[in-house]
Motif scaffolding. Structure first.
Motif, short mmCIF file in Angstrom:
data_model
loop_
_atom_site.label_atom_id
_atom_site.label_comp_id
_atom_site.label_asym_id
_atom_site.label_seq_id
_atom_site.Cartn_x
_atom_site.Cartn_y
_atom_site.Cartn_z
N VAL A 12 0.88 -1.17 0.00
CA VAL A 12 0.00 0.00 0.00
C VAL A 12 0.92 1.22 0.00
O VAL A 12 1.73 1.40 0.91
N TYR A 13 0.80 2.04 -1.04
CA TYR A 13 1.61 3.26 -1.13
C TYR A 13 0.77 4.44 -0.62
O TYR A 13 -0.42 4.54 -0.94
N VAL A 14 1.40 5.30 0.14
CA VAL A 14 0.73 6.49 0.69
C VAL A 14 1.49 7.72 0.21
O VAL A 14 2.72 7.78 0.35
N VAL A 15 0.78 8.69 -0.35
CA VAL A 15 1.40 9.96 -0.75
C VAL A 15 0.59 11.09 -0.13
O VAL A 15 -0.56 11.31 -0.50
N ASP A 16 1.21 11.79 0.82
CA ASP A 16 0.56 12.91 1.51
C ASP A 16 1.67 13.83 2.02
O ASP A 16 2.60 13.37 2.69
N ASP A 17 1.58 15.13 1.71
CA ASP A 17 2.64 16.06 2.12
C ASP A 17 2.56 16.43 3.60
O ASP A 17 3.52 16.95 4.16
N ASP A 18 1.43 16.15 4.25
CA ASP A 18 1.26 16.41 5.68
C ASP A 18 1.89 15.25 6.46
O ASP A 18 1.36 14.14 6.47
N ALA A 19 3.02 15.54 7.11
CA ALA A 19 3.76 14.48 7.81
C ALA A 19 2.93 13.78 8.87
O ALA A 19 2.98 12.55 9.00
N SER A 20 2.15 14.55 9.63
CA SER A 20 1.35 13.95 10.70
C SER A 20 0.28 13.02 10.12
O SER A 20 0.03 11.93 10.64
N MET A 21 -0.36 13.46 9.03
CA MET A 21 -1.38 12.63 8.39
C MET A 21 -0.74 11.40 7.75
O MET A 21 -1.26 10.29 7.86
N ARG A 22 0.39 11.61 7.09
CA ARG A 22 1.09 10.51 6.43
C ARG A 22 1.48 9.43 7.45
O ARG A 22 1.29 8.24 7.22
N ASN A 23 2.02 9.86 8.57
CA ASN A 23 2.43 8.91 9.61
C ASN A 23 1.22 8.22 10.23
O ASN A 23 1.28 7.02 10.55
N ALA A 24 0.13 8.98 10.41
CA ALA A 24 -1.08 8.40 11.00
C ALA A 24 -1.66 7.33 10.07
O ALA A 24 -2.08 6.25 10.52
N LEU A 25 -1.66 7.61 8.78
CA LEU A 25 -2.17 6.64 7.81
C LEU A 25 -1.30 5.38 7.79
O LEU A 25 -1.81 4.26 7.76
N ALA A 26 0.02 5.60 7.83
CA ALA A 26 0.94 4.45 7.83
C ALA A 26 0.73 3.59 9.07
O ALA A 26 0.72 2.35 8.99
N ARG A 27 0.54 4.24 10.24
CA ARG A 27 0.32 3.48 11.48
C ARG A 27 -0.97 2.69 11.41
O ARG A 27 -1.03 1.52 11.82
N LEU A 28 -2.02 3.32 10.90
CA LEU A 28 -3.32 2.65 10.79
C LEU A 28 -3.21 1.42 9.88
O LEU A 28 -3.69 0.33 10.23
N LEU A 29 -2.58 1.60 8.75
CA LEU A 29 -2.45 0.50 7.80
C LEU A 29 -1.58 -0.62 8.36
O LEU A 29 -1.88 -1.80 8.19
N ARG A 30 -0.51 -0.24 9.04
CA ARG A 30 0.36 -1.27 9.62
C ARG A 30 -0.32 -2.01 10.77
O ARG A 30 -0.02 -3.17 11.03
N SER A 31 -1.26 -1.33 11.43
CA SER A 31 -2.01 -2.00 12.48
C SER A 31 -2.89 -3.11 11.91
O SER A 31 -3.31 -4.02 12.63
N ALA A 32 -3.16 -3.00 10.59
CA ALA A 32 -3.94 -4.04 9.90
C ALA A 32 -3.00 -4.97 9.15
O ALA A 32 -3.43 -5.68 8.23
N ASP A 33 -1.72 -4.98 9.56
CA ASP A 33 -0.71 -5.86 8.97
C ASP A 33 -0.49 -5.60 7.49
O ASP A 33 -0.31 -6.54 6.70
N ALA A 34 -0.50 -4.32 7.10
CA ALA A 34 -0.24 -3.96 5.71
C ALA A 34 1.23 -3.59 5.53
O ALA A 34 1.85 -3.01 6.43
N ASN A 35 1.76 -3.94 4.38
CA ASN A 35 3.10 -3.48 4.00
C ASN A 35 2.92 -2.08 3.40
O ASN A 35 2.27 -1.93 2.37
#
Length: 208
Positions: A12-35
């Motif tokens: 799952v690729y994430v592109v967002d210039d807002d660092a806080s949003m980008r990190n939050a999305l990455a954490r959420l996805l990784r909590s669902a065991d996503a790469n």
């Protein structure tokens, strides 16, 4: 959350210039065991070598430089079938309609429900898996087709068109017995058992 979001080889690729949003999305996805691989811009995304395999793109609509719609167009021109789930805090009807018309998989406005986002990503990944399976099947057909002789290819097309052996023989100037032999080899090499299967194969190869 039941099951892993991504299987091995999927991203799952994430592109967002807002660092806080980008990190939050990455954490959420990784909590669902996503790469997950996250980027702050389109340039960073396109500069990163992507592994072959199913995946999807979680893309902020309004990023500096090449924006989300611009990224969508570039991927389309490059023939990249990566399903895109757009996210935005400044969505408007015109942009969402344009994104969907250009083939976006989904369009979510911030703040979004986490389960809704995960469901969108899960469905986008399923679409990507289906595409990869279809492309794999088509590539296998292409390799099989490459093993046919020029005469076998002629016979295959005529058989797929519904011609009888006698008519094929007359058109090609060969014996009906030879047509039957070519036909048998075509079926074996293409890995099909019926004329209907052969017709579908020629359609998928674009030579019907």
């Amino acid at each position: 959350m039941a099951g892993e979001l991504t299987a091995p080889g999927e991203t799952v690729y994430v592109v967002d210039d807002d660092a806080s949003m980008r990190n939050a999305l990455a954490r959420l996805l990784r909590s669902a065991d996503a790469n997950v691989v996250a980027f702050e811009s389109a340039d960073a995304f396109f500069a990163h070598p992507r592994k072959a395999g199913p995946g999807c793109l979680l893309l902020d609509l309004w990023i500096p430089g090449l924006d989300g719609l611009g990224m969508q167009q570039r991927l389309k021109v490059e023939g990249d079938g990566l399903p895109i789930v757009f996210i935005t805090g400044h969505g408007d009807v015109a942009s969402s309609v344009r994104a969907m018309k250009e083939g976006a998989f989904d369009f979510l406005e911030k703040p979004f429900d986490e389960e809704r986002l995960l469901a969108a990503v899960r469905n986008a990944l399923e679409r990507s898996r289906e595409r990869w399976v279809a492309e794999g099947d088509r590539n296998a057909l292409t390799r099989r087709h490459a093993t046919l002789t020029a005469r076998e290819r002629e016979v295959m097309i005529l058989v797929a068109q519904g011609r009888l052996n006698k008519l094929i023989a007359a058109e090609l100037g060969i014996s009906e017995k030879t047509v039957k032999a070519h036909r048998g080899r075509v079926m074996a090499k293409m890995g099909v058992r019926s004329v209907a299967d052969l017709v579908r194969a020629t359609q998928r190869l674009g030579i019907a």
